[in-house]
Design an enzyme around this catalytic site. Structure first.
Site, PDB file in Angstrom:
ATOM      1  CG  ASP A   1      -0.312  -0.534   2.484  1.00 45.59           C
ATOM      2  OD1 ASP A   1       0.920  -0.469   2.589  1.00 45.59           O
ATOM      3  OD2 ASP A   1      -1.054  -1.011   3.360  1.00 45.59           O
TER       4      ASP A   1
ATOM      5  CD  GLU B   1      -8.629   0.929   7.564  1.00 44.79           C
ATOM      6  OE1 GLU B   1      -8.582   0.013   8.422  1.00 44.79           O
ATOM      7  OE2 GLU B   1      -7.971   1.974   7.664  1.00 44.79           O
TER       8      GLU B   1
ATOM      9  CG  ASN C   1      -8.817  -1.327  11.960  1.00 44.68           C
ATOM     10  OD1 ASN C   1      -7.865  -2.002  11.568  1.00 44.68           O
ATOM     11  ND2 ASN C   1      -9.275  -0.297  11.280  1.00 44.68           N
TER      12      ASN C   1
ATOM     13  CG  HIS D   1      -5.791  -2.196   8.823  1.00 43.25           C
ATOM     14  ND1 HIS D   1      -5.902  -0.893   9.222  1.00 43.25           N
ATOM     15  CD2 HIS D   1      -4.460  -2.470   8.913  1.00 43.25           C
ATOM     16  CE1 HIS D   1      -4.719  -0.409   9.531  1.00 43.25           C
ATOM     17  NE2 HIS D   1      -3.822  -1.355   9.351  1.00 43.25           N
TER      18      HIS D   1
END
Ligand code: F6R
Length: 240
Positions: A67, A142, A135, A137
């Site tokens: 990313d 996400e 979280n 990811h």
């Protein structure tokens, strides 16, 4: 899923680097999928040391990064482009033409996801390195991201922006968007290593391993991959 429980961050980095070194030794033309963030820094450090000892060469290695932020350019100190050169690429014999980091040029925004995805689909990643967000990811997929997604532009979760604020002067400066490989791209890899260290990852690690497979916890999809190794320290594994 194979789970390797380590004492601390150093140990996680050591175990992960042994697996990457072994991969490059077995196949010097390996295609590596690479992550950024704080977790793999010591892994890259260990790989650089192995290169300096002449144990491995990156001359024929191909790399694809997971990313990159959108909204800061490649020259920005916190871009993943700068990160990769600082921690690995400028310290080993990587061939520049074998390095792939998603282009974040906003003028080409319409084309960049398609181009990166096409490029990615020409190869199969032999070994993908992953970290995990608090979280759940992976890459910047996400919670709520469809498992079918290939490379796409993502609006970053508030939690992710808060977690990454430590790299910027203020929350306002943390980019709101990023380009990321999708879950489908990640799942195409032959082998996956996910590394995690620290108490802030404990919940996500617990749900990834013991929870149901759900788009609400993107890393849970790894339960369906045939060759995943999870390398965690005591704190990250404290809820297992
Ligand atoms: C980075 C990436 C992210 C990170 C994750 C954990 O390329 O894809 O999924 O792996 O946000 O980041 P750290 O290691 O900083 O806790």
């Amino acid at each position: 899923m194979k789970i390797i429980k380590c004492t601390d961050y150093e140990d996680v980095s050591q175990k992960a680097s042994e697996l990457v070194i072994q991969q490059i030794k077995i196949n010097p033309k390996s295609v590596l999928g690479l992550a950024t963030g704080s977790t793999p820094i010591k892994l890259y450090d260990n790989l650089v040391k192995a290169y300096q000892r002449k144990e491995i060469s990156f001359k024929n290695v191909l790399s694809y990064n997971l990313d990159e932020y959108i909204g800061i350019n490649r020259e920005h100190s916190q871009s993943y482009y700068q990160y990769m050169y600082k921690h690995l690429f400028s310290l080993v014999d990587m061939n520049k033409k074998n390095i792939h980091i998603p282009n974040n040029d906003e003028k080409q925004i319409d084309k960049i996801t398609q181009l990166y995805n096409e490029d990615l689909n020409k190869h199969q990643i032999d070994l993908q390195i992953l970290g995990i967000g608090s979280n759940g990811h992976i890459g910047f997929n996400e919670p709520g991201t469809p498992f079918e997604n290939e490379t796409f532009i993502v609006e970053l979760d508030e939690q992710t922006r808060k977690d990454n604020k430590r790299f910027f002067k203020s929350l306002d400066e943390v980019p709101k968007y990023a380009i990321t490989m999708g879950i489908k791209n990640i799942m195409r890899s032959k082998k996956i290593i996910l590394m995690a260290s620290g108490i802030e990852k404990a919940n996500a690690i617990h749900k990834m391993i013991n929870g149901t497979v759900t788009e609400d916890l993107p890393a849970s999809i790894l339960q369906r991959h045939p060759d995943v190794t999870i390398i965690i320290d005591q704190l990250a594994g404290s809820k297992l």
